[in-house]
Design an enzyme around this catalytic site. Structure first.
Site, PDB file in Angstrom:
ATOM      1  N   SER A  24      28.925  19.745  54.517  1.00  0.00           N
ATOM      2  CA  SER A  24      30.157  20.481  54.203  1.00  0.00           C
ATOM      3  C   SER A  24      31.389  19.746  54.731  1.00  0.00           C
ATOM      4  O   SER A  24      32.462  19.799  54.126  1.00  0.00           O
ATOM      5  CB  SER A  24      30.097  21.918  54.755  1.00  0.00           C
ATOM      6  OG  SER A  24      30.212  21.936  56.151  1.00  0.00           O
ATOM      7  N   ARG A  73      17.627   8.462  67.575  1.00  0.00           N
ATOM      8  CA  ARG A  73      18.476   7.271  67.592  1.00  0.00           C
ATOM      9  C   ARG A  73      18.022   6.331  66.483  1.00  0.00           C
ATOM     10  O   ARG A  73      17.015   6.594  65.810  1.00  0.00           O
ATOM     11  CB  ARG A  73      18.437   6.580  68.953  1.00  0.00           C
ATOM     12  CG  ARG A  73      17.073   6.066  69.359  1.00  0.00           C
ATOM     13  CD  ARG A  73      17.120   5.574  70.799  1.00  0.00           C
ATOM     14  NE  ARG A  73      15.831   5.223  71.329  1.00  0.00           N
ATOM     15  CZ  ARG A  73      15.320   4.010  71.326  1.00  0.00           C
ATOM     16  NH1 ARG A  73      15.988   3.010  70.798  1.00  0.00           N
ATOM     17  NH2 ARG A  73      14.133   3.778  71.836  1.00  0.00           N
ATOM     18  N   MET A 100      22.517  13.488  63.053  1.00  0.00           N
ATOM     19  CA  MET A 100      21.821  13.887  64.280  1.00  0.00           C
ATOM     20  C   MET A 100      21.112  12.689  64.914  1.00  0.00           C
ATOM     21  O   MET A 100      19.908  12.694  65.121  1.00  0.00           O
ATOM     22  CB  MET A 100      20.835  15.026  63.959  1.00  0.00           C
ATOM     23  CG  MET A 100      21.545  16.292  63.515  1.00  0.00           C
ATOM     24  SD  MET A 100      22.864  16.730  64.700  1.00  0.00           S
ATOM     25  CE  MET A 100      23.449  18.269  64.035  1.00  0.00           C
ATOM     26  N   ASN A 117      33.650  11.123  65.165  1.00  0.00           N
ATOM     27  CA  ASN A 117      32.610  12.150  65.048  1.00  0.00           C
ATOM     28  C   ASN A 117      33.275  13.519  65.128  1.00  0.00           C
ATOM     29  O   ASN A 117      34.346  13.663  65.721  1.00  0.00           O
ATOM     30  CB  ASN A 117      31.616  12.016  66.213  1.00  0.00           C
ATOM     31  CG  ASN A 117      30.501  13.048  66.151  1.00  0.00           C
ATOM     32  OD1 ASN A 117      29.971  13.340  65.076  1.00  0.00           O
ATOM     33  ND2 ASN A 117      30.137  13.609  67.290  1.00  0.00           N
ATOM     34  N   HIS A 119      32.378  17.447  66.433  1.00  0.00           N
ATOM     35  CA  HIS A 119      31.403  18.184  67.240  1.00  0.00           C
ATOM     36  C   HIS A 119      31.835  19.650  67.328  1.00  0.00           C
ATOM     37  O   HIS A 119      33.022  19.920  67.548  1.00  0.00           O
ATOM     38  CB  HIS A 119      31.319  17.549  68.637  1.00  0.00           C
ATOM     39  CG  HIS A 119      30.269  18.190  69.489  1.00  0.00           C
ATOM     40  ND1 HIS A 119      28.923  17.953  69.312  1.00  0.00           N
ATOM     41  CD2 HIS A 119      30.365  19.092  70.497  1.00  0.00           C
ATOM     42  CE1 HIS A 119      28.237  18.670  70.179  1.00  0.00           C
ATOM     43  NE2 HIS A 119      29.093  19.370  70.916  1.00  0.00           N
ATOM     44  N   GLU A 152      29.639   4.713  73.408  1.00  0.00           N
ATOM     45  CA  GLU A 152      28.176   4.620  73.540  1.00  0.00           C
ATOM     46  C   GLU A 152      27.539   5.911  74.064  1.00  0.00           C
ATOM     47  O   GLU A 152      26.325   6.059  74.034  1.00  0.00           O
ATOM     48  CB  GLU A 152      27.776   3.454  74.467  1.00  0.00           C
ATOM     49  CG  GLU A 152      27.924   2.068  73.865  1.00  0.00           C
ATOM     50  CD  GLU A 152      29.379   1.585  73.886  1.00  0.00           C
ATOM     51  OE1 GLU A 152      30.211   2.207  74.609  1.00  0.00           O
ATOM     52  OE2 GLU A 152      29.684   0.618  73.164  1.00  0.00           O
ATOM     53  N   GLY A 153      28.356   6.817  74.581  1.00  0.00           N
ATOM     54  CA  GLY A 153      27.798   8.043  75.163  1.00  0.00           C
ATOM     55  C   GLY A 153      27.517   9.107  74.111  1.00  0.00           C
ATOM     56  O   GLY A 153      27.736   8.908  72.909  1.00  0.00           O
ATOM     57  N   ASP A 155      28.799  12.261  72.655  1.00  0.00           N
ATOM     58  CA  ASP A 155      29.993  13.117  72.535  1.00  0.00           C
ATOM     59  C   ASP A 155      30.990  12.889  73.675  1.00  0.00           C
ATOM     60  O   ASP A 155      31.622  13.836  74.167  1.00  0.00           O
ATOM     61  CB  ASP A 155      29.577  14.613  72.480  1.00  0.00           C
ATOM     62  CG  ASP A 155      28.630  14.894  71.317  1.00  0.00           C
ATOM     63  OD1 ASP A 155      28.795  14.281  70.251  1.00  0.00           O
ATOM     64  OD2 ASP A 155      27.708  15.720  71.486  1.00  0.00           O
ATOM     65  N   GLU A 184      36.537  23.059  61.503  1.00  0.00           N
ATOM     66  CA  GLU A 184      36.110  21.661  61.344  1.00  0.00           C
ATOM     67  C   GLU A 184      36.679  21.091  60.054  1.00  0.00           C
ATOM     68  O   GLU A 184      37.127  19.948  59.992  1.00  0.00           O
ATOM     69  CB  GLU A 184      34.577  21.567  61.318  1.00  0.00           C
ATOM     70  CG  GLU A 184      33.908  21.940  62.618  1.00  0.00           C
ATOM     71  CD  GLU A 184      32.398  21.712  62.582  1.00  0.00           C
ATOM     72  OE1 GLU A 184      31.939  20.765  61.930  1.00  0.00           O
ATOM     73  OE2 GLU A 184      31.670  22.494  63.221  1.00  0.00           O
TER      74      GLU A 184
HETATM   75  C1  GAR Z   1      28.775  20.552  61.887  1.00  0.00           C
HETATM   76  O1  GAR Z   1      28.943  21.798  62.485  1.00  0.00           O
HETATM   77  C2  GAR Z   1      29.024  19.437  62.887  1.00  0.00           C
HETATM   78  O2  GAR Z   1      30.058  19.736  63.783  1.00  0.00           O
HETATM   79  C3  GAR Z   1      27.697  19.410  63.594  1.00  0.00           C
HETATM   80  O3  GAR Z   1      26.753  19.521  62.566  1.00  0.00           O
HETATM   81  C4  GAR Z   1      27.319  20.313  61.517  1.00  0.00           C
HETATM   82  C5  GAR Z   1      27.176  19.551  60.233  1.00  0.00           C
HETATM   83  O4  GAR Z   1      27.545  20.371  59.158  1.00  0.00           O
HETATM   84  N1  GAR Z   1      27.523  18.203  64.317  1.00  0.00           N
HETATM   85  C6  GAR Z   1      26.884  18.155  65.488  1.00  0.00           C
HETATM   86  O5  GAR Z   1      26.393  19.128  66.023  1.00  0.00           O
HETATM   87  C7  GAR Z   1      26.811  16.772  66.099  1.00  0.00           C
HETATM   88  N2  GAR Z   1      26.463  16.870  67.469  1.00  0.00           N
HETATM   89  P1  GAR Z   1      27.845  19.774  57.728  1.00  0.00           P
HETATM   90  O6  GAR Z   1      26.627  18.901  57.369  1.00  0.00           O
HETATM   91  O7  GAR Z   1      27.934  20.953  56.844  1.00  0.00           O
HETATM   92  O8  GAR Z   1      29.093  18.981  57.793  1.00  0.00           O
END
Ligand code: GAR
Length: 228
Positions: A24, A73, A100, A117, A119, A152-153, A155, A184
């Protein structure tokens, strides 16, 4: 240290979005105003990702690339292939959107300062998996989302934009995730637009806007203001 590439003139910046599932945020980046940032590639580590179908409908090149045998990873050999696919297509900005998997080198090296990214929490609170569940468990009254440059960490990179949402007593993961997701979809296009206009630079841990922008009224990078 993260150094963001400087002002890129008037040229468009090709954006690649890397996802594992729904897509999304990918869709929001395709549909919303992103200035010079133009989404031209979707790559997923999941051959069944619904995002692939979304890419087809939106006329964006979409591909599945094998990430290696690890679960969270990349195998570096395969990460090199992801980086090469983006380099071949002239990608200038890489946006992780629900990928992920942790980046361990090749993509960060190749696209230094140009990997973002999103989050679903107000970092540095609740990094890693299930940020919305962590927020509910902790009992916070406000949470939100963060767009940040990737280092590299996990988040941990410099924060570009954050938007907040309230947490209600009767929220569950689903209701809270949906409320955060709406934000988001606003935050990510804004961050891409700012980056692609060359309006962001990183000073230590801080992402700042150029002095010209500040004197012109400033850009609110840390609030729900939509003014760009
Ligand atoms: C989103 O909420 C994003 O912030 C999260 O995965 C979802 C992806 O939704 N990301 C994480 O949790 C990364 N650590 P989407 O595929 O609908 O964009």
């Amino acid at each position: 240290m993260i150094t963001v590439p400087g002002e890129g003139g008037d040229e468009n910046v090709k954006v690649a979005v890397l996802v594992s599932g729904r897509g999304s945020n990918f869709e929001a980046l395709c549909r919303e105003e992103t200035g010079r940032g133009v989404v031209s590639l979707l790559i997923t580590d999941n051959p069944n990702a619904p995002a692939l179908e979304k890419a087809g409908k939106l006329g964006v090149e979409g591909m599945y690339l094998f990430p290696g045998e690890y679960r969270t990873r990349f195998d570096p050999v395969h990460e090199e292939r992801w980086a090469a696919a983006m380099k071949e297509r002239g990608i200038g900005l890489v946006c992780l959107a629900g990928l992920m998997r942790i980046l361990k080198g090749p993509i960060l090296r190749e696209f230094s300062g140009s990997v973002m990214n999103i989050h679903p929490s107000l970092l540095p609170s609740f990094p890693g998996l299930d940020a919305q569940g962590q927020a509910l468990e902790y009992g916070v009254k406000v949470t939100g989302c963060t767009v940040h440059y990737v280092d590299e960490g996990v988040d941990t990179g410099p924060v570009i934009l954050q938007r907040t949402v309230p947490v209600f007593d009767d929220d569950d993961r689903e209701s809270l995730s949906a409320r955060i997701l709406e934000q988001e979809h606003v935050a990510y296009p804004m961050a891409v637009k700012l980056h692609c206009a060359g309006r962001l630079s990183v000073k230590g841990r801080k992402v700042v806007t150029s002095p010209a922008e500040r004197s012109a009224g400033g850009i609110l990078l840390a609030s729900n203001e939509e003014e760009l």
